[in-house]
Every structure is written in structure tokens, then in C-alpha cells.
Design an enzyme around this catalytic site. Sequence first.
Site, PDB file in Angstrom:
ATOM      1  N   GLU A   1      29.225-128.723  -3.446  1.00  0.00           N
ATOM      2  CA  GLU A   1      30.679-128.924  -3.455  1.00  0.00           C
ATOM      3  C   GLU A   1      31.044-130.391  -3.652  1.00  0.00           C
ATOM      4  O   GLU A   1      31.993-130.705  -4.373  1.00  0.00           O
ATOM      5  CB  GLU A   1      31.273-128.376  -2.153  1.00  0.00           C
ATOM      6  CG  GLU A   1      31.158-126.847  -2.092  1.00  0.00           C
ATOM      7  CD  GLU A   1      31.525-126.276  -0.737  1.00  0.00           C
ATOM      8  OE1 GLU A   1      30.745-126.493   0.213  1.00  0.00           O
ATOM      9  OE2 GLU A   1      32.582-125.634  -0.616  1.00  0.00           O
TER      10      GLU A   1
ATOM     11  N   GLU B   1      27.015-119.606   1.369  1.00  0.00           N
ATOM     12  CA  GLU B   1      27.733-119.412   2.639  1.00  0.00           C
ATOM     13  C   GLU B   1      27.825-117.956   3.073  1.00  0.00           C
ATOM     14  O   GLU B   1      27.722-117.649   4.259  1.00  0.00           O
ATOM     15  CB  GLU B   1      29.142-120.032   2.531  1.00  0.00           C
ATOM     16  CG  GLU B   1      29.160-121.561   2.563  1.00  0.00           C
ATOM     17  CD  GLU B   1      28.812-122.217   1.232  1.00  0.00           C
ATOM     18  OE1 GLU B   1      28.519-121.498   0.253  1.00  0.00           O
ATOM     19  OE2 GLU B   1      28.827-123.459   1.178  1.00  0.00           O
TER      20      GLU B   1
END
Lengths: 210, 226
Positions: B113, B133
Site C-alpha cells: 500500500e 488481509e
Amino acid sequence: MSAFADLLPPPPGADAAWLDDALEALSDGARGILIAADRFADAPRPPDGALRRLVLGRLPVIAWFEGELAGAALDLALAADIRAAGEAAALRGPAGWPARAALLAPALAPRLAAGERLGAAALFAAGLVTALAAPGGAEAEARRLAGVLRSRGPIALELAKEAVWRGLPQPIEQALRFETDLTMLLQTTKDRAEGVRAFLEKRTPSFTGE
Amino acid sequence: MAEPVRFAVDERGVAVITLDRPERRNAINLQMRDLLWEYLGAAAAIPEVRVILFRGEGPCFSAGADISEFGTAPSIMAARRARHDRDIWWQLLTHPCVTIARMHGYCYGAGLELPLFCDLRLASADARLALPEVTLAYIPSAGGTQMLPRIAPPAVAAHLILTGEPVAAADALRWGIVDAVFPPADLDAAVEAAIERALADPAAARARRLRLLGAADTHEPPAPLP
């Protein structure tokens, strides 16, 4: 833990409401929807609203195909979150849903709109197909992916899907706050706590969807 | 103890921010998030700094957030406030410097990210990228669900985010998640060349990020509020 539900093609002569009816009939325990898109060549095209239910609904949707999709079968495939295709597969435009095609693959959308046939290699290169299998292997790959999704936290998948498709039309500043708020909401769930606990205890998590 | 994020500025005006916690695969903890916040602020405040390079010490860029600290905030509201008070992702997206990510080995979760917010992503052929995730029943929460679908084809983003499965550097390149891939031994020279290009034409280097932001790089101060 419950499985992915196979979307069944409508019987001959079914009306355009068949997709809404099929979605209503899904079992409450279904963890996702699998679409064998080749089988929908003769299906009447569902209204946009029914297709949108696949995109914006709670369940992840995987479509797979080996042949050339057009018409309703093409639009169904475009509604999926994930597309798996055999190397001989293709899409032939135009899509009945040009906005979805433009969102998913801006570079290919004009060619689809012009009625062009796009082969699996081009679809994979453009990211419209994200799993490319040897001819005949698309279903196995789609079912493998369904198994992967089934092992993930169902609430996390629901919010992840919402984050992507509901976040994309938002200005980036709002979209990032939207993601944060979904994350915070997820922190209230048992599954999220179980995921962290399982990681720290080095074991496979056991999600309940709570 | 040495700090887990290092910050150095060279005579050209290049700030190098190094994730330096290799014994934990550069897992980003709260201390590191705070250091990133401070160093990004410092880089913006030093007029000579024009380019920021992010790199990771050891065998990978970063394996993601430090999960051992998850759930340690006193409340969900406190966690939300902390995030908005030290919003390094927005700080990155609006940063005046050209930002370059040097990606190698694991670039997972926050380790992907952070590069997604940069102007340029240069990867080693050994890089593996993932937003894993959902494997632990959470979602990417450092901008991944919003940045990836705006950088890569949205269906690619959906695939990565929903499955949590990794992609190799070559796949990442095909789908535009990274801008270029190099053999590991050539990565540093490629990064150096990119830094020189960025120093020569920072506006061009930042153009794509500013388009994403919906802003124009006019080099003029914003109009005062009415």
C-alpha cells in the site's frame, strides 16, 4: 462451512426476471456465487438492476468460461468480481452494459462496443480476465478460487467487495475515509479478532461470519 | 536502540527513507508509522528536498503491518482518531516531493500500500506483491482497497483483494501495479536513473499522482479561502 452456489441457467422460455428469481432463491448459507458463463448463451438478458445486484451484493461472484461469450452471457461475466477463462475463450461485444465494460477495462471497452471479438490472451493482458487456464481448465481454476474465498472471513469479503465497487466512484479523499470506516466497522467483529488471534498463535483461523 | 525507520538527505536533495527492521521483515509498527509521519513532514518542510526514495533493509521491502500490535488501541474511536490525526497516506498522496518506491522481496499489505501512494514503483524480479488481509478477516486499510483499483484494472484489484493471493513481479508489471521490473542486481542502478529523471523533471514525475488526486501541479500557492 457452506459452499459457493452455482447459478443455474434459466429454463427455455424464462422471462428476464430469471436472475432476480435465482438470487432470491439462493440459500442463506451460500458463501459466494459461481457462474458457468458458457451455459447462459440462450438466457434472456436480465435487467441492469439484477446484474447490479451481483456487483453490489454481499457475496463474491466468480465467473468462468471456455467458449465465446456474447449477449446475456457476456453481461453476466462482466458482473462477476473475478473471471477465469480457458486460453481458447473469448468475449464478443457489444456488451449490454457498456459502463461496466468501461469501468473494468477502459482500453478494451471501445473495441467491445464496436462488436469486436477479444481473445483470452488480450482479456488477460487487460486484466478483464485475471485467471487464465489451459483449454478446459477454467472450471477447475474457478472452483479452486472459490475454495480460497471460502477460507477467508465472510464479513471481510463482504466489506472488501463493498470497498472496491462502492469506493471506486468516489473522489479519492472520500474513498480513503470510506475504507477507514469499513475497517473500523470490521474491528467490531468476532472474525477479525479471531484472525489476529490465530495469526499470533500460528494456527489456521476459524471464521464464523460474526 | 536504532530507530526502525531511517531518514537521510543527500546533497542532491534526495531523501532516503529506509524501513529498517529486517528481523521482522520490516513489518510496520506504530512507532514506524509515527516516524514515517515525522520524516514525510520533514521532507516537505526542507525546501531542498525534491525526491523521496522508500526502500527496505534486508531481504524484502515490507511484509506488512505489525499484527502483534493490532487491537491495542483503547477503543475503535481512538484508533480512528489516531489514523486521521496522523494520516500518512493522505500526506503521501499530497506530498510536494516526487516519491519513488524500491520494491524487492515481500511487498505485502502495508508493504504494497505504501508504494501504491508513490509516483513511481520500481520492482526487483524477486518481488512478490499481495494484499493478504482477508486471510485474517480484515481488509486492506492503508489505502489498498482504493488505490489499487485506481492504478491497476479494477478487476485485478478485486481479485487480489478478495483472494489475498500473491502475484509475482511479472504479473504486477503486466497489470500496471508496478512501473518496471529489473533483475535484482540491476535494481539499484535503475532506481538511481529514475531519481535523476525525477530531479530533472519533477512535474512529469508527479503528473500521474496529481491526476489521481484531481489536482493540477501549477507550482502556485492555492487561492486563499474566501
